[in-house]
Design a protein around this motif. Structure first.
Motif, PDB file in Angstrom:
ATOM      1  N   VAL B  72      -5.872   6.621  -5.217  1.00 23.64           N
ATOM      2  CA  VAL B  72      -6.055   6.031  -3.890  1.00 23.64           C
ATOM      3  C   VAL B  72      -5.207   4.758  -3.813  1.00 23.64           C
ATOM      4  N   VAL B  73      -4.399   4.696  -2.773  1.00 23.63           N
ATOM      5  CA  VAL B  73      -3.536   3.521  -2.605  1.00 23.63           C
ATOM      6  C   VAL B  73      -4.418   2.287  -2.406  1.00 23.63           C
ATOM      7  N   GLU B  74      -4.048   1.232  -3.099  1.00 22.67           N
ATOM      8  CA  GLU B  74      -4.855   0.024  -3.081  1.00 22.67           C
ATOM      9  C   GLU B  74      -5.015  -0.496  -1.648  1.00 22.67           C
ATOM     10  N   ASP B  75      -6.221  -0.866  -1.321  1.00 17.54           N
ATOM     11  CA  ASP B  75      -6.587  -1.425  -0.008  1.00 17.54           C
ATOM     12  C   ASP B  75      -6.374  -0.450   1.141  1.00 17.54           C
ATOM     13  N   SER B  76      -6.160   0.832   0.832  1.00 17.57           N
ATOM     14  CA  SER B  76      -5.985   1.784   1.937  1.00 17.57           C
ATOM     15  C   SER B  76      -7.318   2.318   2.443  1.00 17.57           C
ATOM     16  N   PHE B  77      -8.356   2.119   1.641  1.00 21.42           N
ATOM     17  CA  PHE B  77      -9.671   2.629   2.048  1.00 21.42           C
ATOM     18  C   PHE B  77     -10.251   1.688   3.093  1.00 21.42           C
ATOM     19  N   ARG B  78     -10.493   2.220   4.266  1.00 19.25           N
ATOM     20  CA  ARG B  78     -11.024   1.359   5.332  1.00 19.25           C
ATOM     21  C   ARG B  78     -11.941   2.181   6.226  1.00 19.25           C
ATOM     22  N   GLN B  79     -12.801   1.456   6.937  1.00 20.33           N
ATOM     23  CA  GLN B  79     -13.698   2.124   7.869  1.00 20.33           C
ATOM     24  C   GLN B  79     -13.060   2.123   9.244  1.00 20.33           C
ATOM     25  N   VAL B  80     -12.826   3.319   9.755  1.00 21.27           N
ATOM     26  CA  VAL B  80     -12.171   3.423  11.058  1.00 21.27           C
ATOM     27  C   VAL B  80     -13.175   3.135  12.169  1.00 21.27           C
ATOM     28  N   GLU B  81     -14.300   3.792  12.065  1.00 26.84           N
ATOM     29  CA  GLU B  81     -15.403   3.533  12.981  1.00 26.84           C
ATOM     30  C   GLU B  81     -16.691   3.791  12.221  1.00 26.84           C
ATOM     31  N   ALA B  82     -17.806   3.717  12.917  1.00 31.70           N
ATOM     32  CA  ALA B  82     -19.076   3.864  12.221  1.00 31.70           C
ATOM     33  C   ALA B  82     -19.157   5.249  11.581  1.00 31.70           C
TER      34      ALA B  82
END
Lengths: 183, 131
Positions: B72-82
């Motif tokens: 997994v690319v670093e800091d690529s994991f994010r919450q798009v919406e709930a």
């Protein structure tokens, strides 16, 4: 009720089989394992039900046959039948030119040969035992350890040290190991 | 005759299923261009406290990315919406690895967590330049 049970079982079997295929197709192994266990359990249950149903059918047939009327006179027919008076008819071959080997003959022969072997073993054991025992005793005596120790003990070394080393009476008490002579 | 037809139909279904599985479960390695990556968007539902939803999703992603030998690319994991998360893995996944990753993410690998893959796409440098 029975039909409903069979229907539920068959539907469960088909459904679990279909989902097993779908989950494998989707690479969802955990779900496939769970559904596979359910599929197998349903399959075993249905097969058991089929076997039990067949056994029940056989039992019903046997009971129905047992209840049916039988022709009388079985005892009379048995008594009227000719009696076979020749014992061991298989020992009398129809053709005397042929050599027949029968199981009773083989069994009897084996029994006789075993008895002869047992007798020979007993006679040989009783005749050879005395000589063998004497020979073994002689060989054991040759390789037996000496009656006295091969090396002096610590107590003997301490007693024979310096102050009392020249005491002949002590030498006698300590024995040949303290004097360094072999027995 | 009916019994024979039933057996033939059953055998045909089994053969067709096996052929489908064979084509779908193939594990052929197709080399991807250097610098390619795969973007994934998943929607998750948890039967736990929603505050641990992201942590559980990270655990699922960490498990599944090992299956396809991608990171997994670093800091690529994010919450798009709930309840919807996006992340990027490198190197880019070929078609068969994407199937495996999709299946892993949708599987019940983490208890009380259900994930649905909304999007999974591999982007090559040419694709990125053409945008």
């Amino acid at each position: 009720m029975k039909k409903l049970s069979w229907l539920v079982g068959v539907v469960a079997l088909l459904g679990s089989g279909a989902y097993l295929f779908v989950y494998i197709y989707r690479w969802e192994w955990h779900r496939a394992l769970l559904v596979g266990v359910l599929f197998l359990a349903t399959l075993v249950g249905l097969c058991t039900g089929l076997v039990v149903r067949r056994l029940n059918a056989v039992g019903d047939t046997v009971r129905a046959t047992a209840a049916a009327p039988r022709p009388p006179g079985a005892l009379d027919r048995l008594r009227a039948a000719p009696v076979e008076s020749k014992p061991f008819p298989w020992l009398r071959p129809a053709d005397p030119d042929r050599t027949h080997i029968f199981i009773p003959v083989l069994l009897g022969g084996g029994f006789v040969v075993s008895g002869i072997a047992w007798l020979i073993e007993r006679v040989a054991g009783s005749s050879a035992r005395e000589g063998v025992e004497q020979e073994v005793a002689t060989e054991l005596e040759e390789i037996a350890f000496p009656a006295t120790s091969l090396v002096p003990t610590e107590a003997e070394l301490l007693a024979g040290d310096e102050e009392f080393g020249d005491d002949p009476a002590l030498r006698v008490l300590l024995g040949p190991a303290a004097t360094g002579t072999s027995p | 005759m009916r019994r024979v037809l039933a057996w033939v139909a059953g055998a045909a279904v089994v053969v067709a299923g096996l052929l489908l599985l064979r084509s779908e479960l193939m594990t052929v390695d197709i080399p991807q261009p250097e610098g390619s990556y795969t973007d994934v968007v998943i929607a998750v539902q948890v039967r736990e406290d929603p505050s641990v939803r992201e942590e559980m999703t990270r655990g699922l992603v960490s498990t599944c990315r090992l299956l396809v030998n991608a990171g997994v690319v670093e800091d690529s994991f994010r919450q798009v919406e709930a309840g919807v998360f996006a992340f990027r893995v490198r190197p880019g996944l070929d078609e068969f690895d994407r199937r495996e990753l999709r299946g892993c993410l949708r599987d019940t690998r983490v208890q009380h967590l259900l994930a649905d893959v909304r999007r999974i796409a591999t982007v090559t440098p040419d694709d990125a330049a053409g945008r």
